[in-house]
Motif scaffolding. Sequence first.
Motif, PDB file in Angstrom:
ATOM      1  N   PHE A  59      47.688  24.955  10.072  1.00  0.00           N
ATOM      2  CA  PHE A  59      47.908  25.580  11.265  1.00  0.00           C
ATOM      3  C   PHE A  59      47.910  25.022  12.648  1.00  0.00           C
ATOM      4  N   ASN A  60      45.933  24.979  11.933  1.00  0.00           N
ATOM      5  CA  ASN A  60      45.937  24.501  13.082  1.00  0.00           C
ATOM      6  C   ASN A  60      45.323  25.783  14.393  1.00  0.00           C
ATOM      7  N   ARG A  61      45.361  26.486  14.169  1.00  0.00           N
ATOM      8  CA  ARG A  61      45.824  27.367  15.294  1.00  0.00           C
ATOM      9  C   ARG A  61      44.623  28.763  15.250  1.00  0.00           C
ATOM     10  N   THR A  62      43.729  28.864  16.353  1.00  0.00           N
ATOM     11  CA  THR A  62      42.581  29.485  16.484  1.00  0.00           C
ATOM     12  C   THR A  62      42.113  31.132  17.763  1.00  0.00           C
ATOM     13  N   GLY A  63      44.041  31.293  17.279  1.00  0.00           N
ATOM     14  CA  GLY A  63      43.567  32.665  17.991  1.00  0.00           C
ATOM     15  C   GLY A  63      43.379  34.237  17.018  1.00  0.00           C
ATOM     16  N   LYS A  64      42.725  35.333  18.218  1.00  0.00           N
ATOM     17  CA  LYS A  64      41.807  36.485  17.816  1.00  0.00           C
ATOM     18  C   LYS A  64      43.054  36.243  15.954  1.00  0.00           C
ATOM     19  N   LYS A  65      44.335  36.675  15.862  1.00  0.00           N
ATOM     20  CA  LYS A  65      45.310  37.062  14.592  1.00  0.00           C
ATOM     21  C   LYS A  65      43.835  36.438  13.473  1.00  0.00           C
ATOM     22  N   THR A  66      43.663  34.774  13.555  1.00  0.00           N
ATOM     23  CA  THR A  66      44.345  34.215  12.850  1.00  0.00           C
ATOM     24  C   THR A  66      42.059  34.136  12.368  1.00  0.00           C
ATOM     25  N   ILE A  67      41.305  34.020  13.300  1.00  0.00           N
ATOM     26  CA  ILE A  67      39.843  33.955  13.149  1.00  0.00           C
ATOM     27  C   ILE A  67      39.386  35.200  12.133  1.00  0.00           C
ATOM     28  N   SER A  68      40.282  36.411  12.250  1.00  0.00           N
ATOM     29  CA  SER A  68      39.621  37.588  11.528  1.00  0.00           C
ATOM     30  C   SER A  68      39.870  37.089  10.224  1.00  0.00           C
ATOM     31  N   ILE A  69      40.919  36.010   9.587  1.00  0.00           N
ATOM     32  CA  ILE A  69      41.719  36.634   8.324  1.00  0.00           C
ATOM     33  C   ILE A  69      39.861  35.431   7.680  1.00  0.00           C
ATOM     34  N   LYS A  70      40.134  34.393   8.863  1.00  0.00           N
ATOM     35  CA  LYS A  70      39.635  32.961   8.305  1.00  0.00           C
ATOM     36  C   LYS A  70      37.853  33.649   8.295  1.00  0.00           C
ATOM     37  N   ASN A  71      37.345  34.406   8.722  1.00  0.00           N
ATOM     38  CA  ASN A  71      36.267  34.656   8.773  1.00  0.00           C
ATOM     39  C   ASN A  71      35.774  35.524   7.704  1.00  0.00           C
ATOM     40  N   ALA A  72      36.950  36.085   7.293  1.00  0.00           N
ATOM     41  CA  ALA A  72      36.986  37.433   5.398  1.00  0.00           C
ATOM     42  C   ALA A  72      36.884  36.399   4.899  1.00  0.00           C
ATOM     43  N   ALA A  73      37.619  35.034   4.715  1.00  0.00           N
ATOM     44  CA  ALA A  73      38.187  34.519   3.519  1.00  0.00           C
ATOM     45  C   ALA A  73      36.359  34.432   2.694  1.00  0.00           C
ATOM     46  N   HIS A  74      35.566  34.571   2.928  1.00  0.00           N
ATOM     47  CA  HIS A  74      34.003  34.079   2.310  1.00  0.00           C
ATOM     48  C   HIS A  74      34.311  35.055   1.206  1.00  0.00           C
ATOM     49  N   LEU A  75      34.777  36.428   1.904  1.00  0.00           N
ATOM     50  CA  LEU A  75      34.378  37.474   0.976  1.00  0.00           C
ATOM     51  C   LEU A  75      35.494  37.723  -0.016  1.00  0.00           C
ATOM     52  N   PHE A  76      36.425  36.923   0.049  1.00  0.00           N
ATOM     53  CA  PHE A  76      37.611  36.929  -1.164  1.00  0.00           C
ATOM     54  C   PHE A  76      38.044  36.483  -2.157  1.00  0.00           C
ATOM     55  N   PRO A  77      37.467  37.749  -3.234  1.00  0.00           N
ATOM     56  CA  PRO A  77      37.418  37.566  -4.999  1.00  0.00           C
ATOM     57  C   PRO A  77      38.186  35.575  -5.090  1.00  0.00           C
ATOM     58  N   LYS A  78      36.863  35.079  -6.312  1.00  0.00           N
ATOM     59  CA  LYS A  78      37.593  33.713  -6.714  1.00  0.00           C
ATOM     60  C   LYS A  78      38.028  33.807  -8.184  1.00  0.00           C
ATOM     61  N   GLU A  79      38.700  33.336  -8.467  1.00  0.00           N
ATOM     62  CA  GLU A  79      39.147  32.042 -10.114  1.00  0.00           C
ATOM     63  C   GLU A  79      37.842  33.434 -10.680  1.00  0.00           C
ATOM     64  N   GLU A  80      36.661  32.926 -10.941  1.00  0.00           N
ATOM     65  CA  GLU A  80      36.031  33.563 -11.702  1.00  0.00           C
ATOM     66  C   GLU A  80      35.956  35.639 -12.072  1.00  0.00           C
ATOM     67  N   ALA A 117      41.520  36.821  -3.744  1.00  0.00           N
ATOM     68  CA  ALA A 117      41.537  34.947  -5.157  1.00  0.00           C
ATOM     69  C   ALA A 117      42.701  34.387  -5.199  1.00  0.00           C
ATOM     70  N   THR A 118      44.386  34.643  -4.667  1.00  0.00           N
ATOM     71  CA  THR A 118      45.187  34.139  -4.228  1.00  0.00           C
ATOM     72  C   THR A 118      46.152  33.788  -3.761  1.00  0.00           C
ATOM     73  N   GLN A 119      46.850  34.625  -3.792  1.00  0.00           N
ATOM     74  CA  GLN A 119      47.878  35.247  -2.657  1.00  0.00           C
ATOM     75  C   GLN A 119      47.036  34.769  -1.002  1.00  0.00           C
ATOM     76  N   TRP A 120      46.036  35.351  -0.802  1.00  0.00           N
ATOM     77  CA  TRP A 120      44.926  35.949   0.515  1.00  0.00           C
ATOM     78  C   TRP A 120      44.333  34.764   1.211  1.00  0.00           C
ATOM     79  N   THR A 121      44.257  33.774  -0.178  1.00  0.00           N
ATOM     80  CA  THR A 121      43.376  32.756  -0.124  1.00  0.00           C
ATOM     81  C   THR A 121      44.500  31.329   0.696  1.00  0.00           C
ATOM     82  N   GLU A 122      45.267  31.533  -0.344  1.00  0.00           N
ATOM     83  CA  GLU A 122      46.248  30.752   0.341  1.00  0.00           C
ATOM     84  C   GLU A 122      47.432  30.496   1.918  1.00  0.00           C
TER      85      GLU A 122
END
Length: 480
Positions: free
Chosen positions: A74-95, A61-66
């Motif tokens: 950083f405005n990059r769309t490489g394969k490694k960053t895309i996998s993290i970006k795509n997973a972001a909607h699954l991250f826990p939130k503050e609630e 909810a904090t570190q991985w979100t940051e």
Amino acid sequence: IRHESVLAATLQKYIKAKMEILQNLQTYADELSEIADRVSANKEEYIIHPINQYHLIKRFATQWTEVNQLLDRFNRTGKKTISIKNAAHLFPKEEDIKGSAEGILRIQETYNLNTSDIAKGNISGKKDLTTDECYHIGKAAFNGGLYDRCTQWMQFSLQRFEEGTQNFSKAHAEEYLKLCEMGLDEFADDAYNITDALDLRNRANLIFFRPIVATKAHISSDDKSYKFSDDKKFSKVCRGDVKIPKHVERKLHCYLHTNNGNPWLMFNPVKVEELWDSPHIVQFYDVITSAEVDKIKKLAKPSLFRAIHVVSDEEDDDFQKAAYRITKISWLNDTSGPVIAKLTRRISEITGLSMNTSEELQVANYGVGGEYPPHLDVASVSNTTLFKYHPEGRRIATFLIYLSEVQEGGGTAFVEAGVTAKPIKGSAVFWYNMYPSGDIDIRTFHGACPVMIGNKWASNKWIREAGEPFHRQCKLDRNA
């Protein structure tokens, strides 16, 4: 020349900004990699501890979100960053952090744990909470109306204020401490406080009598008064602080069960332990194998969803997430796989009941401090009425199967009887929710104790009235 000077300076600023982002990413990468390496050595041992669960949720909810936000910058769309970006909607939130903190508070309340012990990780193993985390748990206690716990957590966070870094000010903690102390004074002499009132409202589906006249102590229905125990007794039963009377203990036995010579059970009788005599509550052992448990979990995981309940009004029903029920559930029927059909047949053999009008198998996984407060299993989940029409009648009996071991906590507490069934993998607890006459047996008031250490999986098979009159016949005594 002027343009070149500006562009050169802009390029330098761009590179500096990127380097700062990279440096921040490197810091996160080093820290998170070190944690990941340490955790991956023994995932199961790590995840069963509630403090570790809290830390895991908070990291996402904090570190991985940051991290994800830095990658955006950083405005990059490489394969490694895309996998993290795509997973972001699954991250826990503050609630989710708040919910996890509430889970720790449930564990503390139920098992009467000391605040400093929890903060220092002395639940079972060394898993420290930071001063900042102690403060946020105190806030969760305040928001939940647990003013005594709020006072303890705020006092502890102030004592440790100089240790490490904090994201809160001393003034904020002192302000919360004053508010919590005021709350304690205000509700010291009350029978129940605001939290209890809200709790009763949230748990309205647990009491099924109409008309409903609820207080902390009892539920009235027509000319009868049914007295239910309060949360303190539920906690005492979960802790094992209620002793079984000697005259009852003498009646309880362990034996092999063949269900009056059922051919399937003659060659493989079921081991039975009587937990209580009246109502008759038993625990069957080795009713399901580890291989079958693994298959059921595999079938259930893709369709797990947060437990909901029905909020009914005069016009319509509305489904909402159940704040009081900290579980994710899935429903499996006999066509879901051979293992489910086989289990349904086995339940019929053991209980002697027809499965023609039984419900689908409910599979549940409990979250941080996961519990289900005391309730009756008679009706479908509904906030308002026991007698809301169901074509197959009410739930006459419950067959509860434990699909995992739970190191500490997580038992099924029968509040009126004062006995708790221990969650032992492969075992099942069975009881009737109604007398043979069709009257509700309120002595089966029960709840799932919070999980202290462990990962709890359980499944329920509810058998309904229709089709059972010849399998469980009425007695001469209405209350037999």
